[in-house]
Design a protein around this motif. Sequence first.
Motif, PDB file in Angstrom:
ATOM      1  N   ARG A  78       0.844  -1.200   0.000  1.00 42.62           N
ATOM      2  CA  ARG A  78       0.000   0.000   0.000  1.00 42.62           C
ATOM      3  C   ARG A  78       0.873   1.241   0.000  1.00 42.62           C
ATOM      4  NH1 ARG A  78      -1.882   2.547   4.339  1.00 42.62           N
ATOM      5  NH2 ARG A  78      -3.451   4.104   4.002  1.00 42.62           N
ATOM      6  N   GLY A 117      -5.354   0.521  -5.024  1.00 47.33           N
ATOM      7  CA  GLY A 117      -6.432  -0.218  -5.677  1.00 47.33           C
ATOM      8  C   GLY A 117      -6.178  -0.416  -7.157  1.00 47.33           C
ATOM      9  N   ALA A 134      -3.433  -3.010  -7.600  1.00 47.24           N
ATOM     10  CA  ALA A 134      -3.955  -4.360  -7.330  1.00 47.24           C
ATOM     11  C   ALA A 134      -4.781  -4.858  -8.515  1.00 47.24           C
ATOM     12  CB  ALA A 134      -4.785  -4.364  -6.052  1.00 47.24           C
ATOM     13  N   ARG A 135      -5.576  -4.004  -9.101  1.00 51.74           N
ATOM     14  CA  ARG A 135      -6.389  -4.413 -10.264  1.00 51.74           C
ATOM     15  C   ARG A 135      -5.506  -4.731 -11.472  1.00 51.74           C
ATOM     16  NH1 ARG A 135      -9.603  -0.586  -7.873  1.00 51.74           N
ATOM     17  NH2 ARG A 135      -9.012   1.094  -9.297  1.00 51.74           N
ATOM     18  N   GLU A 177      -3.902  -8.046 -10.710  1.00 49.54           N
ATOM     19  CA  GLU A 177      -4.906  -9.105 -10.831  1.00 49.54           C
ATOM     20  C   GLU A 177      -5.139  -9.473 -12.297  1.00 49.54           C
ATOM     21  OE1 GLU A 177      -8.937 -10.103  -8.482  1.00 49.54           O
ATOM     22  OE2 GLU A 177      -8.856  -8.090  -9.361  1.00 49.54           O
ATOM     23  N   LEU A 228      -2.820 -13.357  -6.188  1.00 53.82           N
ATOM     24  CA  LEU A 228      -2.783 -11.986  -5.686  1.00 53.82           C
ATOM     25  C   LEU A 228      -3.062 -12.025  -4.194  1.00 53.82           C
ATOM     26  CD1 LEU A 228      -2.681  -8.906  -6.013  1.00 53.82           C
ATOM     27  CD2 LEU A 228      -5.115  -8.986  -6.587  1.00 53.82           C
ATOM     28  N   ASP A 229      -2.139 -11.510  -3.417  1.00 54.71           N
ATOM     29  CA  ASP A 229      -2.264 -11.490  -1.963  1.00 54.71           C
ATOM     30  C   ASP A 229      -2.413 -10.028  -1.536  1.00 54.71           C
ATOM     31  OD1 ASP A 229      -1.594 -11.372   0.849  1.00 54.71           O
ATOM     32  OD2 ASP A 229      -0.723 -13.373   0.642  1.00 54.71           O
ATOM     33  N   ARG A 230      -3.571  -9.675  -1.028  1.00 54.65           N
ATOM     34  CA  ARG A 230      -3.902  -8.281  -0.713  1.00 54.65           C
ATOM     35  C   ARG A 230      -3.602  -7.866   0.731  1.00 54.65           C
ATOM     36  NH1 ARG A 230      -7.757  -6.129  -4.491  1.00 54.65           N
ATOM     37  NH2 ARG A 230      -8.264  -7.686  -6.078  1.00 54.65           N
ATOM     38  N   ARG A 231      -2.892  -8.680   1.481  1.00 49.23           N
ATOM     39  CA  ARG A 231      -2.752  -8.417   2.925  1.00 49.23           C
ATOM     40  C   ARG A 231      -2.109  -7.076   3.263  1.00 49.23           C
ATOM     41  NH1 ARG A 231      -1.089 -13.253   5.355  1.00 49.23           N
ATOM     42  NH2 ARG A 231      -1.634 -14.191   3.384  1.00 49.23           N
ATOM     43  N   LEU A 286      -2.448  -4.285   1.545  1.00 49.89           N
ATOM     44  CA  LEU A 286      -3.249  -3.160   1.065  1.00 49.89           C
ATOM     45  C   LEU A 286      -4.126  -2.542   2.147  1.00 49.89           C
ATOM     46  CD1 LEU A 286      -4.259  -4.516  -2.447  1.00 49.89           C
ATOM     47  CD2 LEU A 286      -2.419  -2.922  -1.865  1.00 49.89           C
TER      48      LEU A 286
END
Length: 189
Positions: free
Chosen positions: A56, A69, A72-73, A76, A87-90, A92
Motif C-alpha cells: 500500500r 487499488g 492491485a487491479r 490481478e 494476488l495477496d492483498r494483505r 493493502l
Amino acid sequence: MYWGTVTYVSKYTLSGNRPIGVLGGTFDPVHHGHLRPALELLEDLDLAEVRFVPCRIPAHRGEPRASAGQRARMLEAAIARQAGFVLDRRELGRDGPSYMVDTLESLRREFPEQALCLILGQDAFASLDTWHRWREIPLFAHLLVLERPGYPPALPPALAALLENRRLREARELRETLAGGILLHPVTQ
C-alpha cells in the motif's frame, strides 16, 4: 550471533510440501520483469504458488503513481490466466508503510508447515540491511535471490556474512526447512 536464533527452523524437517514464493513490490506498473522471473521460479523450483503482494505504502520508494487499488487491479489482470500465481492483498489494508517482515510473519501463521521463499532481485538483496527488522526475515522465509547477468553487487559486510552462513547449494534444500536459507538462482535476461 543473531542468526543462531533460527536453529529451531533449520532443524525442522518438512513433510514434502512444495514451497510458496512471495514476491512483494509496488507493481507500479506490473511488467514482464516481474512476471517472467516469477514464472521461471514457479516452474524451475516446483513452487506451490507465487504470491504477488502489492504494498500500500512503500517503505523504500516514493509515492506510486497509481493508487493501491489501481495497482492491485492491474496485477490481478496480469496474473489472472497463470495457474500458480496468486494476488495477496494483505498489505493493502495496513496503515503506514508496508514492511515485508510483517507480511512474512502473517504468512508464516497462515502456512505453518510450508516453506516460504521471499523472492528478491540482487539489487534488493544488496540493500536488505536497510529494511525494517531485516534480521528477522530469515526466521519466516528463505531468501530466493535472482541473479541477473552482469550484475554482481558488492554486499555490505553483514549481508556477505549472512550469505556465507546461509547459502543453499541446491533448490531441493528449500523443501528441507521452513526458512533461513539463501538460494541464488539465475533468471533469463
